[in-house]
Design a protein around this motif. Structure first.
Motif, PDB file in Angstrom:
ATOM      1  N   SER A   5       0.808  -1.215   0.000  1.00  0.00           N
ATOM      2  CA  SER A   5       0.000   0.000   0.000  1.00  0.00           C
ATOM      3  C   SER A   5       0.842   1.266   0.000  1.00  0.00           C
ATOM      4  N   GLU A   6       1.975   1.243   0.701  1.00  0.00           N
ATOM      5  CA  GLU A   6       2.734   2.472   0.905  1.00  0.00           C
ATOM      6  C   GLU A   6       3.906   2.647  -0.050  1.00  0.00           C
ATOM      7  N   SER A   7       4.526   1.547  -0.472  1.00  0.00           N
ATOM      8  CA  SER A   7       5.670   1.662  -1.397  1.00  0.00           C
ATOM      9  C   SER A   7       5.717   0.423  -2.281  1.00  0.00           C
ATOM     10  N   PRO A   8       4.741   0.285  -3.198  1.00  0.00           N
ATOM     11  CA  PRO A   8       4.669  -0.931  -4.016  1.00  0.00           C
ATOM     12  C   PRO A   8       5.919  -1.139  -4.867  1.00  0.00           C
ATOM     13  N   ASP A   9       6.317  -2.380  -4.968  1.00  0.00           N
ATOM     14  CA  ASP A   9       7.512  -2.788  -5.703  1.00  0.00           C
ATOM     15  C   ASP A   9       7.288  -2.568  -7.197  1.00  0.00           C
ATOM     16  N   GLU A  10       8.211  -1.886  -7.846  1.00  0.00           N
ATOM     17  CA  GLU A  10       8.085  -1.597  -9.278  1.00  0.00           C
ATOM     18  C   GLU A  10       8.688  -2.694 -10.155  1.00  0.00           C
ATOM     19  N   ARG A  11       9.354  -3.668  -9.541  1.00  0.00           N
ATOM     20  CA  ARG A  11       9.956  -4.723 -10.357  1.00  0.00           C
ATOM     21  C   ARG A  11       8.858  -5.547 -11.034  1.00  0.00           C
ATOM     22  N   PRO A  12       9.019  -5.862 -12.305  1.00  0.00           N
ATOM     23  CA  PRO A  12       7.927  -6.525 -13.044  1.00  0.00           C
ATOM     24  C   PRO A  12       7.586  -7.914 -12.534  1.00  0.00           C
ATOM     25  N   ASP A  13       8.482  -8.533 -11.793  1.00  0.00           N
ATOM     26  CA  ASP A  13       8.223  -9.873 -11.277  1.00  0.00           C
ATOM     27  C   ASP A  13       8.108  -9.864  -9.751  1.00  0.00           C
ATOM     28  N   ALA A  14       7.634  -8.759  -9.184  1.00  0.00           N
ATOM     29  CA  ALA A  14       7.506  -8.678  -7.727  1.00  0.00           C
ATOM     30  C   ALA A  14       6.599  -9.773  -7.195  1.00  0.00           C
ATOM     31  N   VAL A  15       5.542 -10.063  -7.929  1.00  0.00           N
ATOM     32  CA  VAL A  15       4.619 -11.138  -7.550  1.00  0.00           C
ATOM     33  C   VAL A  15       4.434 -12.038  -8.751  1.00  0.00           C
ATOM     34  N   ARG A  16       4.771 -13.296  -8.579  1.00  0.00           N
ATOM     35  CA  ARG A  16       4.633 -14.279  -9.656  1.00  0.00           C
ATOM     36  C   ARG A  16       3.812 -15.451  -9.138  1.00  0.00           C
ATOM     37  N   VAL A  17       2.804 -15.843  -9.891  1.00  0.00           N
ATOM     38  CA  VAL A  17       1.958 -16.974  -9.505  1.00  0.00           C
ATOM     39  C   VAL A  17       1.780 -17.874 -10.716  1.00  0.00           C
ATOM     40  N   GLY A  32       4.471  -4.897  -8.049  1.00  0.00           N
ATOM     41  CA  GLY A  32       3.626  -4.549  -6.925  1.00  0.00           C
ATOM     42  C   GLY A  32       2.676  -3.420  -7.271  1.00  0.00           C
ATOM     43  N   ALA A  33       3.155  -2.454  -8.050  1.00  0.00           N
ATOM     44  CA  ALA A  33       2.320  -1.320  -8.425  1.00  0.00           C
ATOM     45  C   ALA A  33       1.136  -1.767  -9.280  1.00  0.00           C
ATOM     46  N   GLU A  34       1.386  -2.667 -10.233  1.00  0.00           N
ATOM     47  CA  GLU A  34       0.292  -3.149 -11.078  1.00  0.00           C
ATOM     48  C   GLU A  34      -0.667  -4.044 -10.301  1.00  0.00           C
ATOM     49  N   LEU A  35      -0.140  -4.855  -9.382  1.00  0.00           N
ATOM     50  CA  LEU A  35      -1.011  -5.659  -8.534  1.00  0.00           C
ATOM     51  C   LEU A  35      -1.938  -4.748  -7.737  1.00  0.00           C
ATOM     52  N   LEU A  36      -1.405  -3.664  -7.200  1.00  0.00           N
ATOM     53  CA  LEU A  36      -2.217  -2.734  -6.421  1.00  0.00           C
ATOM     54  C   LEU A  36      -3.324  -2.131  -7.263  1.00  0.00           C
ATOM     55  N   ARG A  37      -3.029  -1.771  -8.503  1.00  0.00           N
ATOM     56  CA  ARG A  37      -4.041  -1.172  -9.388  1.00  0.00           C
ATOM     57  C   ARG A  37      -5.093  -2.210  -9.799  1.00  0.00           C
ATOM     58  N   CYS A  38      -4.654  -3.448 -10.063  1.00  0.00           N
ATOM     59  CA  CYS A  38      -5.609  -4.518 -10.380  1.00  0.00           C
ATOM     60  C   CYS A  38      -6.539  -4.771  -9.190  1.00  0.00           C
ATOM     61  N   ALA A  39      -5.950  -4.843  -8.010  1.00  0.00           N
ATOM     62  CA  ALA A  39      -6.744  -5.104  -6.814  1.00  0.00           C
ATOM     63  C   ALA A  39      -7.692  -3.949  -6.516  1.00  0.00           C
ATOM     64  N   GLY A  41       7.189  -6.654   1.927  1.00  0.00           N
ATOM     65  CA  GLY A  41       7.853  -6.134   0.738  1.00  0.00           C
ATOM     66  C   GLY A  41       8.760  -7.100   0.023  1.00  0.00           C
ATOM     67  N   SER A  42       8.792  -8.365   0.439  1.00  0.00           N
ATOM     68  CA  SER A  42       9.606  -9.337  -0.280  1.00  0.00           C
ATOM     69  C   SER A  42       8.898  -9.739  -1.570  1.00  0.00           C
ATOM     70  N   ARG A  43       9.664 -10.200  -2.532  1.00  0.00           N
ATOM     71  CA  ARG A  43       9.049 -10.744  -3.739  1.00  0.00           C
ATOM     72  C   ARG A  43       8.450 -12.114  -3.438  1.00  0.00           C
ATOM     73  N   LEU A  44       7.508 -12.526  -4.264  1.00  0.00           N
ATOM     74  CA  LEU A  44       6.831 -13.816  -4.111  1.00  0.00           C
ATOM     75  C   LEU A  44       6.851 -14.567  -5.426  1.00  0.00           C
ATOM     76  N   ASP A  45       7.213 -15.835  -5.359  1.00  0.00           N
ATOM     77  CA  ASP A  45       7.091 -16.733  -6.509  1.00  0.00           C
ATOM     78  C   ASP A  45       6.310 -17.960  -6.056  1.00  0.00           C
ATOM     79  N   HIS A  46       5.015 -17.960  -6.370  1.00  0.00           N
ATOM     80  CA  HIS A  46       4.196 -19.151  -6.112  1.00  0.00           C
ATOM     81  C   HIS A  46       4.306 -20.018  -7.353  1.00  0.00           C
TER      82      HIS A  46
END
Length: 465
Positions: free
Chosen positions: A8-20, A27-34, A196-201
């Motif tokens: 919410s406060e400093s979303p990760d700009e890396r394109p693979d911050a969240v991978r499922v 993180g920024a795009e996940l926040l906008r999608c959510a 703020g860690s990256r996630l790879d599910h």
């Protein structure tokens, strides 16, 4: 403070911050999608989410939480009766599912989660005591109960784990656990978004997928770690990780030893329940001993009680029911005041129903469930886990489960169910008798092709006997 603080406060700009399962978002795009989901569900009290290992599940859960709406995760393989009960009992107003999903009819209205939709709207942080998730858990009798977990409890748990595991934004968390339980969803998704860690599910927790991910922090259940240990090349690839964590069931000592040899890591074990979240854990900077689950997280208190509620000494030997108090506890069972009353011991103490020992150093060892894992035989109190470990020490044994079967003479008869190669039941009885006190030996050994397990790899002992 926001529940999903870093997102919410400093979303990760890396394109693979969240991978499922191969799908990635920053993180920024996940926040906008959510936020687009939040726009659609804001004002509702509860929504269900089809909990599949997909980015849509993550977006749906985060969107509901941003809007202050409680999430009811629905297992992807839940049967029609289970789904009807969860929908009716929770009173959800909608079901979030990936656009185009084949959703069974008869449930609440479907709100499609579309990863192409974006919103820049922000919502005020809900009150900390507001429900975040309602997780359905089965007891020994009756329909599954809804466990109401607040935003405050989740934050306390995740912050305690960050302290215990030195969890930081520099980590890459890798796992493939189901997204409808505490382990996979609360720890495995909300944890990275808070810290703020990256996630790879990785979709399915297969050893080669774990090996290829290059993570620093790995989550698994004992079944996963057993399979990793059986794949030496994949196991050795985890040597570069910072921490391997096991939970949701007891990790066999043999698997602990194999992983130490192959990966160089002494695996971290931790303990918790749906009702308590994680309360006890080994620490990244502390001792890790097989068969133990560490010490309480910050703010958590534990004690042991005997069958009359009296105190049990913390001497590392005496067994008693584990009672827990602290900030991670749930708010109560949904619509079940009777279950609330039965689970409390007064003054904020929750009765876990698990038998444990606590050492003078505060280290906990979980013996098992009081209902199935504390066996009273011939006047002795026998922990099923100790007998299981003794069986698993035999080179021919791959899996073992021990229960107490009613016996007119002994009260309960120690009985083992074993998956093994090239060994007979009488040989295993003799093996245990040589390694434990004779009264702890199994009186009967049943050889099986496999033990019944649930989605998290826990043996379903109620299906044995």
């Amino acid at each position: 403070m926001s529940l999903l603080k870093r997102l919410s406060e400093s979303p990760d700009e890396r394109p693979d911050a969240v991978r499922v399962a191969g799908s990635a978002l920053s993180g920024a795009e996940l926040l906008r999608c959510a936020a687009a989901v939040a726009d659609r569900v804001h004002g509702l009290e509860r929504v269900a989410v089809e909990a599949t290992p997909t980015m849509e599940t993550v977006v749906g859960v985060v969107g509901a939480l941003l809007a202050g709406v409680a999430v009811v995760p629905v297992p992807a393989d839940a049967g029609a009766m289970e789904r009807r009960h969860m929908f009716a009992d929770s009173g959800v107003a909608a079901l979030l599912a990936a656009r185009g999903s084949d959703v069974a009819p008869g449930g609440p209205p479907v709100v499609p989660v579309d990863l192409a939709q974006r919103s820049d709207r922000t919502w005020p942080e809900p009150e900390p005591e507001r429900a975040a998730v309602i997780l359905y858990t089965s007891g020994t009798t009756g329909a599954p109960k809804g466990v109401v977990v607040s935003r405050r409890s989740i934050a306390a748990c995740l912050d305690g784990l960050a302290d215990a595991w030195a969890w930081t934004p520099d980590d890459l968390l890798v796992h493939g656990l189901p997204l409808f339980h505490v382990h996979g969803l609360v720890l495995g998704v909300l944890g990275p978004l808070r810290h703020g860690s990256r996630l790879d599910h990785v979709g399915r927790p297969q050893p080669r997928r774990y090996a290829a991910a290059g993570g620093t922090l790995y989550f698994g259940v004992p079944t996963v770690w057993s399979r990793v240990a059986a794949d030496p090349d994949s196991a050795r690839a985890l040597r570069g990780a910072r921490l391997l964590v096991s939970g949701s069931a007891a990790l066999p000592a043999a698997v602990f030893a194999d992983l130490r040899e192959l990966t160089g890591h002494r695996i971290v074990e931790r303990y918790g329940m749906t009702e308590t979240l994680i309360t006890v854990s080994a620490r990244a900077d502390g001792a890790r001993r097989p068969g133990t689950v560490g010490t309480p997280l910050p703010g958590v208190r534990t004690r042991l009680a005997d069958e009359r509620g009296g105190p049990v000494p913390a001497d590392g030997e005496a067994m008693g029911e584990l009672l827990v108090a602290g900030p991670t506890l749930f708010s109560g069972y949904l619509n079940r005041p009777d279950a609330d009353a039965a689970s409390t011991a007064g003054d904020g103490w929750f009765r876990t129903g698990d038998v444990a020992t606590i050492g003078p150093d505060g280290v906990h060892r979980i013996v098992g469930r009081a209902s199935t894992d504390l066996i009273k035989s011939g006047g002795y109190r026998i922990g099923a886990g100790e007998v299981e470990d003794a069986l698993l020490a035999h080179p021919g044994v791959r899996e073992a489960a021990v229960i107490g079967v009613p016996d007119p003479d002994l009260g309960q008869r120690v009985t083992a169910y074993v998956v093994a190669d090239g060994v007979t039941g009488p040989e295993l009885v003799e093996f245990v008798a040589r390694n434990l006190a004779v009264h702890k030996r199994p009186r009967a050994v049943h050889l099986l092709d496999a033990l019944p397990r649930n989605a998290l790899g826990k043996v379903q002992k109620k299906l044995l006997g």
